[in-house]
Design an enzyme around this catalytic site. Structure first.
Site, PDB file in Angstrom:
ATOM      1  CE  LYS A 105      11.467  16.203  10.104  1.00 17.07           C
ATOM      2  NZ  LYS A 105      12.089  14.867  10.025  1.00 17.07           N
ATOM      3  CG  ASP A 121      -2.032  -1.016   1.107  1.00 14.42           C
ATOM      4  OD1 ASP A 121      -2.327  -1.437  -0.024  1.00 14.42           O
ATOM      5  OD2 ASP A 121      -2.585  -1.404   2.148  1.00 14.42           O
ATOM      6  CG  ASP A 145      14.328  10.562  15.757  1.00 11.99           C
ATOM      7  OD1 ASP A 145      14.245  11.181  14.682  1.00 11.99           O
ATOM      8  OD2 ASP A 145      14.909  11.009  16.761  1.00 11.99           O
ATOM      9  CG  ASP A 171       2.232   4.069  -4.642  1.00 13.76           C
ATOM     10  OD1 ASP A 171       2.446   2.857  -4.840  1.00 13.76           O
ATOM     11  OD2 ASP A 171       1.124   4.609  -4.795  1.00 13.76           O
TER      12      ASP A 171
END
Length: 218
Positions: free
Chosen positions: A146, A6, A171, A8
């Site tokens: 992020k 599932d 992490d 890509d």
């Protein structure tokens, strides 16, 4: 196990995920306080306290990861200091074989890191990690860490991917939480990001990779 059928697109963090976080923890927790104490003529304990306070105030923001910011804040050449101890930079066990297997699988592989471009360049120079990726993305390119939704939005604009068919390995639990809010479907953490410290007991609410050889792509 990771459901590779599932997936890509594979989004991979660098420090603490592919590279041993022991380097960064030594640098910020030991080497920088030592150098600050020497240059400012204060005790190492005073330097540690000052750094802990400064870093705590910026944790999770782009400043926290910015070498230029810390160079200005501390009056030290942070990029230069990193080069002085760069021999400590290295892969986590099994990470390079994992990257080779990803390349062989034909999936799109993108590095997503909060590392400053200068730190990223140094680690590429020391490890050759760039050869395993279709793209290297530093959050500084997007002016958003992020931990922020803006990062994922800008990442998808620059490197389009289907969040439902994407895997992120990181992490950082706050980063994984941010990616989950954006809609990234497959999220895995790392059980032992720093070889010089004990492994985590768990990384709830996300599953964690202990040994890369157990999750090689199919």
């Amino acid at each position: 196990m990771i459901d590779w059928h599932d997936i890509d697109t594979v989004l991979l963090d660098m420090d603490g995920t592919l590279l041993d976080l022991a380097f960064d923890n030594f640098f910020w927790q030991v080497y920088v306080p030592q150098q600050y104490a020497l240059q400012k003529s204060v005790s190492e304990q005073a330097a540690l306290s000052l750094l802990a306070d400064w870093i705590g105030r910026h944790q999770g923001t782009l400043n926290w990861y910015c070498l230029d910011f810390w160079s200005d804040e501390l009056g030290l050449d942070i990029a230069g200091l990193k080069r002085q101890v760069a021999d400590r930079i290295g892969f986590r066990p099994g990470a390079e074989d994992f990257l080779r297997a990803l390349r062989a699988s034909g999936r799109r592989v993108v590095m997503v890191t909060n590392a400053h471009p200068d730190a990223l360049s140094l680690k590429v120079e020391r490890t050759g990690i760039d050869q395993y990726f279709d793209a290297l993305v530093s959050s500084h390119q997007y002016r958003a860490a992020k931990e922020e939704q803006t990062f994922w939005q800008r990442l998808n604009e620059a490197h389009p991917f289907d969040p439902l068919r994407a895997l992120l390995v990181d992490d950082s639990l706050p980063v994984l939480g941010s990616a989950q809010r954006y809609g990234v479907n497959h999220l895995w953490s790392i059980l032992h990001p720093d070889s010089s410290a004990p492994a985590r007991d768990h990384t709830d609410p996300f599953p964690a990779i202990d040994r890369f050889e157990l999750v090689l792509p199919k």
